[in-house]
Design a protein around this motif. Sequence first.
Motif, short mmCIF file in Angstrom:
data_model
loop_
_atom_site.label_atom_id
_atom_site.label_comp_id
_atom_site.label_asym_id
_atom_site.label_seq_id
_atom_site.Cartn_x
_atom_site.Cartn_y
_atom_site.Cartn_z
N GLY A 174 0.82 -1.21 0.00
CA GLY A 174 0.00 0.00 0.00
C GLY A 174 0.85 1.26 0.00
N TRP A 175 1.90 1.26 0.81
CA TRP A 175 2.83 2.38 0.87
C TRP A 175 3.52 2.58 -0.48
CZ3 TRP A 175 8.18 2.06 3.64
CH2 TRP A 175 8.81 3.31 3.58
N ASN A 176 4.00 1.50 -1.05
CA ASN A 176 4.69 1.56 -2.34
C ASN A 176 3.78 2.09 -3.44
OD1 ASN A 176 7.39 1.03 -2.23
ND2 ASN A 176 7.27 -0.91 -3.31
N GLU B 233 -1.49 17.24 -2.47
CA GLU B 233 -1.30 17.53 -1.05
C GLU B 233 -1.88 16.41 -0.19
OE1 GLU B 233 -2.93 21.33 -0.14
OE2 GLU B 233 -1.69 22.41 -1.61
N ALA B 234 -3.07 15.94 -0.59
CA ALA B 234 -3.69 14.85 0.17
C ALA B 234 -2.86 13.58 0.08
CB ALA B 234 -5.11 14.59 -0.36
N LEU B 235 -2.29 13.35 -1.13
CA LEU B 235 -1.49 12.14 -1.34
C LEU B 235 -0.21 12.17 -0.51
CD1 LEU B 235 -1.69 9.54 -2.92
CD2 LEU B 235 -0.51 10.62 -4.82
N VAL B 236 0.35 13.35 -0.37
CA VAL B 236 1.55 13.48 0.49
C VAL B 236 1.22 13.02 1.91
CG1 VAL B 236 3.11 15.13 1.57
CG2 VAL B 236 2.63 15.31 -0.87
N HIS B 237 0.05 13.44 2.41
CA HIS B 237 -0.37 13.02 3.75
C HIS B 237 -0.64 11.52 3.78
CE1 HIS B 237 -0.52 17.07 5.28
NE2 HIS B 237 -1.37 17.46 4.35
N GLN B 238 -1.25 11.00 2.71
CA GLN B 238 -1.55 9.55 2.66
C GLN B 238 -0.26 8.73 2.66
OE1 GLN B 238 -4.13 8.74 -0.67
NE2 GLN B 238 -5.67 10.20 0.02
N VAL B 239 0.73 9.21 1.90
CA VAL B 239 2.02 8.50 1.87
C VAL B 239 2.64 8.49 3.26
CG1 VAL B 239 4.39 8.60 1.02
CG2 VAL B 239 2.50 8.91 -0.57
N ALA B 240 2.59 9.62 3.93
CA ALA B 240 3.15 9.71 5.28
C ALA B 240 2.42 8.77 6.24
CB ALA B 240 3.07 11.14 5.79
N LYS C 30 4.93 10.00 -7.01
CA LYS C 30 6.06 10.26 -7.90
C LYS C 30 5.58 10.67 -9.28
CE LYS C 30 10.31 8.20 -9.72
NZ LYS C 30 11.14 6.97 -9.80
N GLN C 31 4.55 9.94 -9.77
CA GLN C 31 4.01 10.27 -11.09
C GLN C 31 3.41 11.68 -11.10
OE1 GLN C 31 1.28 7.04 -11.64
NE2 GLN C 31 2.81 5.66 -12.50
N LEU C 32 2.71 12.04 -10.03
CA LEU C 32 2.13 13.38 -9.94
C LEU C 32 3.21 14.45 -9.89
CD1 LEU C 32 -0.86 12.97 -7.45
CD2 LEU C 32 -0.99 13.59 -9.85
#
Length: 554
Positions: free
Chosen positions: A167-169, A346-353, A176-178
Amino acid sequence: MLTHLYVKDFAIVDSLDIEIDAGMSTITGETGAGKSISIDALGLCLGSRAEAAMVRPGADKTEISATFNIQHIPSAKNWLAEQDFLQPEQEECIIRRVVTAEGRSRAYINGAPVPAQQLRSFAPHLVNIHGQHAHQLLMKADYQLSLLDQYADHKHLLAQTELAYKGWNKLKTELKQLEEMQSQRDARLQLLEYQVAELDEFALAEGEFSQIEAEHKRLSNAVTLLADSQQCYSLLYENDEQTIVSMLQLVQHKLADLSRYDESLSNIAGMLDEAEIQVKEASYELRDYIDSQEPDPERLLQIEERMSTALELARKHKVTPEELHIEHEKLSAELAEIKRCDEQNEALVHQVAEAEAHYWQTAEQLRESRLVVAEQLSELVTQSMQKLNMKQGQFKVTVNSIEKPSKLGSDAIEFLVSANPGQPLQAMHKVASGGELSRISLAMQVLTAEKSDTPTLIFDEVDVGISGPTAAVVGQMLRKIGESTQVICVTHLPQVAACGHQQMLVSKSNDETSTQTTMRKLSTEERIYELARLLGGDTITNNTLENARELLVG
């Protein structure tokens, strides 16, 4: 458990048909007789790679079938049920594999054809094979990790860690694509913001250009419209000399008088009367139109400016003025989408974290489990080593954190060994001899086998490099496992063979044209004779027979 094995035309086996009992079964035979052939055949039956060379020379195909009692194997029954291979109240499962001399392979589960890959996924529910080269694998870090996890039996933690890692990957890949597209989006965003602001300010409504185009035509011809309309009104209704209305009235009155002489003219008179009414109505409306008309130069200038701007924007966006509102909507939607992407970014950055934090949390739980089990395994393998004639042997499993995570967690496992007094614990590959490796490997396999829920465990000459009193301990270990799990052990040691609940003999015969290998179950007296052969070699004496008898009884 495995109850029956049938082999036809496999390698040097002409035909093999044997029943296999519960408990510990040992397989013995002279060197080169093909003791491991039955294990190889079973492996092929369970999905290992098929080759044409496996077919007995002169035969057109090899056929192997294995029958398993699955009454007390819920995982196997569940797997079969999921694949629609299980009949109600079914207690047996038959697996069959056929390989032709051309190398083509066919596989079946309970008579239903299946791909070999499906066999391979089913096999772990039935059999666990420990090969004779396992001690060599023992020096590899990934194998050490798998052994520790197998003993820990924390499948749920491994599954959670793998799921968290994937899930993290996945989220990292999306981010990265964004980010790679960010520079292109930024440039496009600036252009769109300018274009949309310009179109927002102009705000041309749908159908508006046609309206202003019509208004421009009217305003630019206002003088002509007014003058000609006034002339028309004068001719129709208001003229000092003669008007169309007065002429209609005159004609209508004359025809009305004439109708006294000819009734047919009355209809014409009536039509002219109606025409007079219509002409008067048209005159009144024309008068109202004239009253409402007044040249408006300022409005004309405004209209001309708006038309000019509309034409200029249409040229800029390469559309017609009538399509400009559509282009405006399209660009506004694209701008909104890019802004949404930035919000998603921005949301994805939080999701990745969050996904990363979740991964490290699950990896830490896995690590804690490994640390606990590493202590237990270190103690148990040390005890087993000492039982296996390594009196001062020490074994330790270390669990160290690594920076690079994986689906298996973030731990580096290392097996450390001290084989002799005063010798410090060192990496296994640096200090252990071949015989020592064999004993440590066997201890590991026995310990992990005790934790396994696989109903049949096969040990293929895992006692290589072991002899004497150590072999007796090995036999006792395997027999202990055989009390709760079916154990099949290929061995060359009489001490191990004697510990079996039953024993099978593999023998090879030759004639001028072919070589054949057979396997059969031994009676008690035949076992004594075979054990004597293992003890004394080709020369069998009364003493070796007596030793064999004592070994079997003991």
